[in-house]
Design an enzyme around this catalytic site. Structure first.
Site, PDB file in Angstrom:
ATOM      1  N   SER A  63      18.705  -0.990  12.633  1.00 45.19           N
ATOM      2  CA  SER A  63      20.023  -1.177  13.272  1.00 45.19           C
ATOM      3  C   SER A  63      20.780   0.106  13.553  1.00 45.19           C
ATOM      4  CB  SER A  63      20.898  -2.097  12.423  1.00 45.19           C
ATOM      5  OG  SER A  63      20.614  -3.426  12.757  1.00 45.19           O
ATOM      6  N   LYS A  66      21.416   0.642  17.058  1.00 46.88           N
ATOM      7  CA  LYS A  66      22.503  -0.023  17.785  1.00 46.88           C
ATOM      8  C   LYS A  66      23.560   0.997  18.233  1.00 46.88           C
ATOM      9  CE  LYS A  66      21.598  -4.454  15.597  1.00 46.88           C
ATOM     10  NZ  LYS A  66      21.778  -5.299  14.422  1.00 46.88           N
ATOM     11  N   TYR A 187      14.983  -4.893  22.589  1.00 50.22           N
ATOM     12  CA  TYR A 187      15.684  -4.848  21.302  1.00 50.22           C
ATOM     13  C   TYR A 187      14.717  -4.496  20.162  1.00 50.22           C
ATOM     14  CZ  TYR A 187      18.155  -6.340  17.147  1.00 50.22           C
ATOM     15  OH  TYR A 187      18.716  -6.362  15.895  1.00 50.22           O
ATOM     16  N   TYR A 239      27.311  -4.028   7.984  1.00 50.31           N
ATOM     17  CA  TYR A 239      27.185  -5.467   7.729  1.00 50.31           C
ATOM     18  C   TYR A 239      28.479  -5.988   7.113  1.00 50.31           C
ATOM     19  CZ  TYR A 239      22.397  -3.831   8.259  1.00 50.31           C
ATOM     20  OH  TYR A 239      21.280  -3.204   8.723  1.00 50.31           O
ATOM     21  N   VAL A 257      18.285  -1.953   8.197  1.00 47.48           N
ATOM     22  CA  VAL A 257      17.492  -2.537   7.115  1.00 47.48           C
ATOM     23  C   VAL A 257      16.250  -1.709   6.769  1.00 47.48           C
ATOM     24  CG1 VAL A 257      18.304  -4.914   7.454  1.00 47.48           C
ATOM     25  CG2 VAL A 257      16.238  -4.135   8.640  1.00 47.48           C
TER      26      VAL A 257
HETATM   27  N1  GLU Z   1      15.556  -5.409  13.830  1.00 54.46           N
HETATM   28  C1  GLU Z   1      16.380  -5.939  12.782  1.00 54.46           C
HETATM   29  C2  GLU Z   1      16.823  -7.352  13.091  1.00 54.46           C
HETATM   30  O1  GLU Z   1      17.142  -7.657  14.192  1.00 54.46           O
HETATM   31  C3  GLU Z   1      17.550  -5.025  12.591  1.00 54.46           C
HETATM   32  C4  GLU Z   1      18.388  -5.441  11.463  1.00 54.46           C
HETATM   33  C5  GLU Z   1      19.176  -4.352  10.846  1.00 54.46           C
HETATM   34  O2  GLU Z   1      18.706  -3.229  10.644  1.00 54.46           O
HETATM   35  O3  GLU Z   1      20.332  -4.653  10.551  1.00 54.46           O
HETATM   36  O4  GLU Z   1      16.844  -8.198  12.266  1.00 54.46           O
END
Ligand code: GLU
Length: 303
Positions: A63, A66, A187, A239, A257
């Site tokens: 993430s 992002k 993604y 989060y 994650v």
């Molecule tokens: N590729 C992971 C998902 O979509 C990323 C989650 C993350 O790192 O928060 O679940």
């Protein structure tokens, strides 16, 4: 300040925690990452670098990508991006479907999965080769293209039923323009970018330097955009623990994650701490503690 010795002392102090928590195992290719690893690096806006531990060990940025996606989308679309994506903390899990129904398919922010999928959709519209746009951004941020771990991308693509549900649900509100499979491909690829602490601290330096990449002087974002990305990182980047991070670390952060957390000290530096063991909120236990110790020792915080 002697950053090298501070990072070494932080690494020594978190060592007993390293190995605690759990690696993300809902993505099969991440389930086998050795948990006993920790690295930390920083890159200042005037070009100083320091690192300790496994700061050169590659990991899946997940993430943290992002922030790269948001950067590319702001470059391509400017403020029109916000017509489809909010910037409020969600108070729900990063992969939750709950709010989308009430909020007509407009995700709360670009750092929950629903929001990142909308950002990816905008990038599919804006770029002929959107994955290449991520790779090329690496060239501008640290002199080499970002690379993707195809195995991690494939593994998430095959098992990411919840992300598939999210994007189909958003599309039912006509908030996704492109084919959902194409957007999911992008993604999963962006999440599967491989990097390390040293490279990420350098790459995100523009966020500490009003949008200008310190080494090259290239404008990546306007100063207003960079300030806003930092704001969204502070309020939504970790989060459901963003309040606790603001309380204990007091810096804009984005976690993934894979166990990385990137933290921005505006006007001064970017840090990246990494350790694969996650706590119950999905944030790396040791990386989180390391950032807290760093801030306590240096007094560097936005507050
Ligand atoms: N590729 C992971 C998902 O979509 C990323 C989650 C993350 O790192 O928060 O679940």
């Amino acid at each position: 300040m002697h950053y090298q010795s501070i990072l070494e002392s932080v690494a020594a102090d978190v060592a007993p925690m390293v190995g605690g928590g759990r690696v993300a195992n809902y993505i099969p290719a991440l389930a086998c990452i050795p948990i006993q690893q920790f690295g930390i690096a920083l890159h200042t806006v005037d070009g100083q670098q320091a690192w300790a531990g496994d700061a050169r060990t590659p990991f899946s940025i997940q993430s943290v990508s992002k922030v790269l996606g948001l950067t590319l989308a702001l470059q391509a679309l400017g403020n029109t991006l916000w017509e489809r994506i909010g910037r409020e903390p969600s108070g729900n899990a990063f992969n939750s479907l709950l709010q989308l129904e009430n909020e007509q398919g407009k995700p709360r922010n670009p750092f929950i999965n629903a929001g990142a999928l909308c950002v990816a959709d905008r990038l599919v519209s804006a770029h002929i080769q959107p994955a290449q746009a991520f790779a090329d951004l690496g060239l501008r941020l640290h002199g080499k293209p970002f690379v993707f771990d195809d195995e991690v991308a494939r593994s998430e693509r095959e098992t990411g039923f919840r992300n598939a549900a999210l994007i189909n649900f958003i599309k039912s509100f006509k908030q996704i323009d492109n084919d959902v499979e194409t957007v999911l491909d992008l993604y999963c690829r962006q999440c599967a970018i491989v990097s390390d602490c040293v490279q990420l601290a350098r790459s995100f330096s523009y966020l500490a330097n009003a949008g200008v990449q310190p080494g090259t002087g290239e404008t990546i974002l306007s100063s207003e955009q960079a300030r806003r990305v930092n704001s969204v990182m502070l309020t939504c980047g970790t989060y459901d623990a963003a309040g606790e991070f603001a309380f204990k670390v007091g810096l804009p952060c984005k976690s993934g994650v894979g166990g990385a957390i990137v933290a921005v000290v505006p006007g001064q530096m970017v840090l990246c701490a990494w350790s694969p063991g996650l706590d119950e909120t999905g944030n790396s236990m040791a990386a989180r503690r390391a950032l807290e110790l760093f801030v306590t020792r240096t007094g560097l915080s936005v507050f």
